[in-house]
Design an enzyme around this catalytic site. Sequence first.
Site, PDB file in Angstrom:
ATOM      1  N   SER A 121       0.815  -1.211   0.000  1.00  0.00           N
ATOM      2  CA  SER A 121       0.000   0.000   0.000  1.00  0.00           C
ATOM      3  C   SER A 121       0.852   1.267   0.000  1.00  0.00           C
ATOM      4  CB  SER A 121      -0.918   0.013   1.235  1.00  0.00           C
ATOM      5  OG  SER A 121      -0.150  -0.036   2.417  1.00  0.00           O
ATOM      6  N   HIS A 142      -3.678  -3.973  -5.068  1.00  0.00           N
ATOM      7  CA  HIS A 142      -3.920  -3.422  -3.738  1.00  0.00           C
ATOM      8  C   HIS A 142      -5.366  -3.663  -3.323  1.00  0.00           C
ATOM      9  CE1 HIS A 142      -4.307   0.201  -0.880  1.00  0.00           C
ATOM     10  NE2 HIS A 142      -3.885  -0.859  -0.222  1.00  0.00           N
ATOM     11  N   GLU A 154      -7.146  -1.888  -6.440  1.00  0.00           N
ATOM     12  CA  GLU A 154      -6.339  -0.979  -7.254  1.00  0.00           C
ATOM     13  C   GLU A 154      -5.279  -1.808  -7.971  1.00  0.00           C
ATOM     14  OE1 GLU A 154      -5.773   3.389  -5.383  1.00  0.00           O
ATOM     15  OE2 GLU A 154      -5.020   1.788  -4.116  1.00  0.00           O
ATOM     16  N   ASN A 192      -5.288   5.540  -0.927  1.00  0.00           N
ATOM     17  CA  ASN A 192      -4.573   5.869   0.313  1.00  0.00           C
ATOM     18  C   ASN A 192      -3.950   7.258   0.286  1.00  0.00           C
ATOM     19  OD1 ASN A 192      -5.260   3.573   1.625  1.00  0.00           O
ATOM     20  ND2 ASN A 192      -3.304   2.538   1.375  1.00  0.00           N
TER      21      ASN A 192
END
Length: 284
Positions: A121, A142, A154, A192
């Site tokens: 991440s 992800h 992702e 994120n």
Amino acid sequence: MSEVKTILVLGLGTMGNGIAHIAAQAGFTVKCYDVKQEFLDRGIATIRKNLERGLKKGRITEEEIEAIMGRLSTYTDLKEAAKGVDFVIEAVYENLEVKINLYKELNEILPPEVIIASNTSSISLSLLGGASGRQENFIGMHFFNPVPVMKLIEIIRGLQTSDSTYETTRKLCEKMGKETIVAKDSPGFVVNRILVPMLNEAVFAYQEGLASAEDIDKGMVLGTNMPIGPLALLDLIGIDTALHVSQSFYEQFQDSKYRVPSLMRQMVAANRLGRKTGYGFYKY
């Protein structure tokens, strides 16, 4: 590459067991590797517990649960785990050295056409891909926690990720019942990068006594339609994991919006890590 039938999941912690869960539920044969059998046993027990929660809600049958569990096998020997796999998903701790050492070992074991996907991440995909020895067959996948519930993956392409690797990965995500977005290789990717400053700001608000944890979370759930409040989400993620990611972003972006609240450091020092230790912003 031929059709993916057998997946190797590296690391059966919070993210890894969720990934193994949805892969087995989608019909794949799933081999699970971790450094200790106790970690594997705990991950497998979590998968069964989550499936049984679905049984109580009438979403799955006992027979389906046993079929899913029957597709899972565990290994503490990486060579044994890697035999006959078509695709690898790495979900080990967010530590660059640990990941690179694992990729080097894998590269000596796996046929060159096998794709390695990282669930990182916060670490550069191009950096990890360069260390993997198979840059064209390396990609980011992800997932989001809890993996069986969250619909998004992702997909992150490194500088040299091939089109065929991307297409194989996209189809795999689709077979797992997930939606995808594609991001360039940049710290935090899309979600994120946006989420971390918001989570940190919630901690700053709590640290400054602006409101109680309950009211901060209630405000964000009812005021912004979040399914879970930011402090409750941090407890779910793990305060130590969130701290590591925030610190990594701060170092890479050199931007004060990613600065880590001192309270998070104090909580990690006190082992108040959230759900996994029974105490974070809330008691469990």
